[in-house]
Design a protein around this motif. Structure first.
Motif, short mmCIF file in Angstrom:
data_model
loop_
_atom_site.label_atom_id
_atom_site.label_comp_id
_atom_site.label_asym_id
_atom_site.label_seq_id
_atom_site.Cartn_x
_atom_site.Cartn_y
_atom_site.Cartn_z
N UNK A 100 -3.80 6.55 9.13
CA UNK A 100 -3.13 7.63 9.83
C UNK A 100 -1.83 7.95 8.87
N UNK A 101 -1.13 7.02 8.59
CA UNK A 101 0.16 7.26 8.02
C UNK A 101 -0.13 7.51 6.36
N UNK A 102 -1.04 6.96 5.77
CA UNK A 102 -1.63 7.45 4.46
C UNK A 102 -1.81 8.63 4.49
N UNK A 103 -2.55 9.12 5.40
CA UNK A 103 -3.41 10.42 5.26
C UNK A 103 -2.04 11.46 5.54
N UNK A 134 8.13 0.74 8.92
CA UNK A 134 8.16 0.11 10.07
C UNK A 134 6.70 -0.11 10.59
N UNK A 135 5.95 0.59 10.48
CA UNK A 135 4.46 0.54 11.12
C UNK A 135 3.82 -0.72 10.36
N UNK A 136 4.16 -0.87 9.28
CA UNK A 136 3.40 -2.07 8.42
C UNK A 136 3.90 -3.29 8.79
N UNK A 137 5.17 -3.48 9.38
CA UNK A 137 5.97 -4.57 10.02
C UNK A 137 5.24 -4.65 11.32
N UNK A 138 5.28 -3.59 12.12
CA UNK A 138 4.80 -3.85 13.41
C UNK A 138 3.47 -4.25 13.79
N UNK A 139 2.63 -3.68 12.82
CA UNK A 139 1.18 -3.76 13.02
C UNK A 139 0.80 -5.34 12.56
N UNK A 140 1.49 -5.96 11.75
CA UNK A 140 1.20 -7.46 11.29
C UNK A 140 1.87 -8.19 12.38
N UNK A 186 8.69 13.66 4.23
CA UNK A 186 8.08 12.75 3.53
C UNK A 186 8.89 11.30 3.46
N UNK A 187 10.15 11.47 3.27
CA UNK A 187 11.03 10.47 3.40
C UNK A 187 11.11 9.79 4.87
N UNK A 188 11.04 10.70 5.86
CA UNK A 188 10.87 10.15 7.36
C UNK A 188 9.74 9.42 7.51
N UNK A 189 8.64 9.75 6.89
CA UNK A 189 7.44 9.33 7.24
C UNK A 189 7.36 8.04 6.53
N UNK A 190 7.89 7.95 5.28
CA UNK A 190 7.75 6.90 4.50
C UNK A 190 8.50 5.55 5.32
N UNK A 191 9.73 6.01 5.97
CA UNK A 191 10.35 4.90 6.60
C UNK A 191 9.65 4.33 7.69
N UNK A 192 8.98 5.45 8.45
CA UNK A 192 7.99 5.19 9.77
C UNK A 192 6.98 4.31 9.07
N UNK A 193 6.40 4.57 7.99
CA UNK A 193 5.28 3.66 7.43
C UNK A 193 5.83 2.19 7.10
N UNK A 195 1.00 -1.26 0.06
CA UNK A 195 -0.11 0.08 -0.01
C UNK A 195 0.63 1.49 -0.05
N UNK A 196 2.09 1.13 0.13
CA UNK A 196 2.91 2.48 0.39
C UNK A 196 3.34 2.75 -0.99
N UNK A 197 3.21 1.92 -2.09
CA UNK A 197 3.65 2.12 -3.59
C UNK A 197 2.35 2.87 -4.20
N UNK A 198 3.01 3.89 -4.85
CA UNK A 198 1.96 4.93 -5.59
C UNK A 198 1.15 4.10 -6.51
N UNK A 199 -0.20 4.22 -6.60
CA UNK A 199 -1.21 3.80 -7.51
C UNK A 199 -1.68 2.31 -7.12
N UNK A 200 -1.30 1.67 -6.10
CA UNK A 200 -1.87 0.50 -5.67
C UNK A 200 -2.67 0.67 -4.54
N UNK A 201 -3.83 0.09 -4.46
CA UNK A 201 -4.77 0.12 -3.55
C UNK A 201 -4.45 -0.52 -2.12
N UNK A 202 -4.68 0.13 -0.92
CA UNK A 202 -4.30 -0.24 0.27
C UNK A 202 -5.47 -1.11 0.76
#
Length: 225
Positions: free
Chosen positions: A165-168, A200-206, A191-198, A85-92
């Motif tokens: 929250x991260x995508x918004x 890690x969030x995608x890994x932590x939440x799973x 934005x790059x820092x938020x992308x790195x945070x996202x 979902x972090x890639x552009x034009x891919x549905x999350x």
């Protein structure tokens, strides 16, 4: 404001092709019988071994290999959906409640049916924690019952809210384009820092989702499975 949430719109049809994006991650996972030995395959195998040992420690002596294989597969599936979902034009898909609730509710119902049918006395004992005063026992039964009922909803809402929250935040920063070059550079770094945070969030939440499901499984007297 409506345009911000349009990135989460799965369409109003009965079935939208956007949900097929959940299967895109399967093409990224290396297949042992399709590819030769590579670094990404080596990394994936070591990663699954780490998950295996981590989940095995949680279950202690109450260990079942079949269940661990299922939970490792579930972890990889949720992680790849969050990551894609972090890639552009891919549905999350993981940013929708129907996705996360569709994962948590059937598993929770299965665990509850197993616990109350096979280990009825054990489940009744779980409603009253050890050392509870007699006066508080009736309230503790209500509180424990309520906490058991809301478990699938808390699992699904936690996963969905973190992804939304991260995508918004990324969408808000991308819509802000300043004229001054220094401000533009600051926004790019943010934005790059938020992308790195996202990531890690995608890994932590799973990881949190699967760990909580294993703990719920352990509470249903796992040694009889």
């Amino acid at each position: 404001m409506l345009n911000l949430f349009s990135i989460f719109d799965p369409s109003t049809k009965i079935f939208s092709l956007n949900w097929i994006s959940s299967l895109i991650g399967l093409f990224i996972i290396p297949q042992m019988y399709w590819l030769m030995s590579s670094r990404i395959l080596f990394l994936m195998i070591n990663f699954m071994l780490i998950l295996w040992m981590e989940f095995k420690i949680i279950l202690k002596n109450k260990f079942n290999m079949n269940n661990l294989l299922f939970y490792i597969s579930l972890f990889l599936f949720i992680m790849m959906n969050n990551f894609m979902g972090l890639f552009p034009y891919i549905f999350t898909s993981s940013s929708h409640l129907i996705y996360s609730l569709g994962l948590s509710l059937p598993m929770w119902l299965g665990l509850m049916m197993f616990g109350w049918i096979k280990n009825t006395n054990f489940m009744f004992v779980h409603l009253v924690p050890q050392g509870t005063p007699f006066i508080l026992m009736f309230f503790m039964v209500l509180i424990e019952s309520l906490s058991n009922i809301i478990r699938p909803f808390t699992l699904s809402i936690r996963l969905t809210a973190n992804m939304i929250a991260g995508h918004l935040l990324l969408t808000l920063l991308s819509s802000f384009i300043p004229n001054f070059f220094l401000f533009y550079l600051i926004v790019l770094i943010l934005q790059l820092m938020l992308l790195i945070l996202e990531i890690s969030v995608s890994l932590i939440q799973s990881y949190v989702f699967v760990i909580l499901m294993i703990l719920y499984l352990k509470e249903t007297n796992y040694d009889k499975i």
